[in-house]
Every structure is written in C-alpha cells, then in structure tokens.
Design a protein around this motif. Structure first.
Motif, PDB file in Angstrom:
ATOM      1  N   LEU A  35       0.846  -1.187   0.000  1.00 35.09           N
ATOM      2  CA  LEU A  35       0.000   0.000   0.000  1.00 35.09           C
ATOM      3  C   LEU A  35       0.878   1.233   0.000  1.00 35.09           C
ATOM      4  CD1 LEU A  35      -1.358  -1.988   2.583  1.00 35.09           C
ATOM      5  CD2 LEU A  35      -3.185  -0.630   1.677  1.00 35.09           C
ATOM      6  N   THR A  36       0.620   2.132  -0.955  1.00 35.41           N
ATOM      7  CA  THR A  36       1.310   3.420  -0.969  1.00 35.41           C
ATOM      8  C   THR A  36       0.276   4.525  -1.130  1.00 35.41           C
ATOM      9  OG1 THR A  36       1.659   3.378  -3.368  1.00 35.41           O
ATOM     10  CG2 THR A  36       3.428   2.478  -1.991  1.00 35.41           C
ATOM     11  N   TYR A  37       0.614   5.683  -0.605  1.00 30.81           N
ATOM     12  CA  TYR A  37      -0.225   6.863  -0.772  1.00 30.81           C
ATOM     13  C   TYR A  37       0.657   7.964  -1.326  1.00 30.81           C
ATOM     14  CZ  TYR A  37      -3.258  10.831   0.201  1.00 30.81           C
ATOM     15  OH  TYR A  37      -4.023  11.962   0.087  1.00 30.81           O
ATOM     16  N   ASP A  38       0.353   8.385  -2.535  1.00 32.88           N
ATOM     17  CA  ASP A  38       1.133   9.412  -3.218  1.00 32.88           C
ATOM     18  C   ASP A  38       2.612   9.035  -3.241  1.00 32.88           C
ATOM     19  OD1 ASP A  38       0.983  11.749  -4.731  1.00 32.88           O
ATOM     20  OD2 ASP A  38       1.522  13.021  -3.028  1.00 32.88           O
ATOM     21  N   GLY A  39       2.878   7.745  -3.477  1.00 27.33           N
ATOM     22  CA  GLY A  39       4.243   7.243  -3.593  1.00 27.33           C
ATOM     23  C   GLY A  39       4.920   6.887  -2.280  1.00 27.33           C
ATOM     24  N   ASN A  66       4.635  -1.404   7.685  1.00 28.40           N
ATOM     25  CA  ASN A  66       5.694  -1.056   6.729  1.00 28.40           C
ATOM     26  C   ASN A  66       5.238  -1.135   5.280  1.00 28.40           C
ATOM     27  OD1 ASN A  66       7.603  -0.714   8.864  1.00 28.40           O
ATOM     28  ND2 ASN A  66       7.774  -2.936   8.976  1.00 28.40           N
ATOM     29  N   GLY A  67       4.026  -0.671   5.018  1.00 25.76           N
ATOM     30  CA  GLY A  67       3.523  -0.603   3.646  1.00 25.76           C
ATOM     31  C   GLY A  67       3.017  -1.911   3.073  1.00 25.76           C
ATOM     32  N   THR A  68       2.837  -2.944   3.923  1.00 26.53           N
ATOM     33  CA  THR A  68       2.329  -4.229   3.430  1.00 26.53           C
ATOM     34  C   THR A  68       1.263  -4.765   4.382  1.00 26.53           C
ATOM     35  OG1 THR A  68       3.990  -5.563   4.567  1.00 26.53           O
ATOM     36  CG2 THR A  68       4.540  -4.813   2.330  1.00 26.53           C
ATOM     37  N   TYR A  69       0.472  -5.689   3.876  1.00 29.28           N
ATOM     38  CA  TYR A  69      -0.542  -6.370   4.681  1.00 29.28           C
ATOM     39  C   TYR A  69      -0.600  -7.824   4.241  1.00 29.28           C
ATOM     40  CZ  TYR A  69      -3.639  -6.428   0.656  1.00 29.28           C
ATOM     41  OH  TYR A  69      -4.169  -6.671  -0.576  1.00 29.28           O
TER      42      TYR A  69
END
Length: 138
Positions: A35-39, A66-69
């Motif tokens: 998951l990223t938001y605006d990079g 850390n940007g993962t699920y």
C-alpha cells in the motif's frame, strides 16, 4: 504511544466486524499486497475487506505494517467481490497539552474518505493466494 493506542482501537473495531471465524464455508483465500499513498508506503494502519454479498455481508481485515498487509487463509475469507477500506493514522504535527499516559502528538486519519468510510476501492479474490496492491493517490 498514541499511535499504538489508535491502531489498537482500529484493530479492536475491526475484530467486531470479523464474523465467520471458526466456520468453514468452503474454499478460502489468502491475500497480501503493498500500500502506498502518493508514492509513500502506508507505514501502519488497518485494511478491511467488506463482502459485497448483500445476503451475508462480512468483513475481514489485517494490520498494515511497513507498507504491506497479509490476510491469512486461516482467517476464513471466502472468494468473492469486496469493498476495501484502508485506515492510516499518523501525527498531524500539532501538539496538545500532555496528560498522564497520553502523547502530546495529535493523531488523525491520513487518507481521504474515498479510501475508507466512502471507499471506492474494490478487490475480487479467488480461492488460494491473491496479491492485491493499492497505489493510492491524493
């Protein structure tokens, strides 16, 4: 500290939505992704998959780290179409008066409503392993 409390509350809320645990309705899925938001990676939060089955809507979720699920197959999420909600609480940069046990940092939802309470996100999950990445934009 407040960030952890907020995340714990979100996980607790999501646990009330987790129905079907212990049931075995048939084929199950496992889903993971980034998951990223605006990079920028979504550092922490919670992701929820809400069934679009109007007869028996159910919700399943997992923490974001850390940007993962990763939603494990053991969670019992069946194949199907889902509406996805993503919550990311982070400090706003504002401070408040510190009180015993509470951080002075003000924490707020970092994502627009279109990614959680008015989510436009969907996913279709199939039996077995699924990878679903969310590249969110402002």
């Amino acid at each position: 500290m407040l960030k952890r409390v907020f995340l714990a509350l979100l996980l607790l809320l999501n646990s009330f939505l987790l129905v079907g645990c212990g049931e075995n309705p048939g084929p199950q899925t496992e889903v993971e992704g980034s998951l990223t938001y605006d990079g920028t990676p979504v550092a922490s939060g919670i992701i929820s998959f809400i069934s679009l089955d109007s007869e028996a809507p159910r919700s399943y979720g997992a923490p974001i780290e850390n940007g993962t699920y990763h939603v494990l197959r053991e969670t019992g999420i069946p194949p199907g179409k889902y509406r996805v909600e993503i919550h990311w609480a982070r400090p706003t940069g504002e401070k408040r008066e510190a009180t015993y046990g509470k951080s002075p940092d003000v924490i707020a939802e970092a994502l627009p409503d279109k990614y959680h309470k008015e989510s436009i996100l969907t996913a279709e999950l199939v039996a077995g392993a699924n990878t679903v990445d969310f590249l969110l934009e402002k």
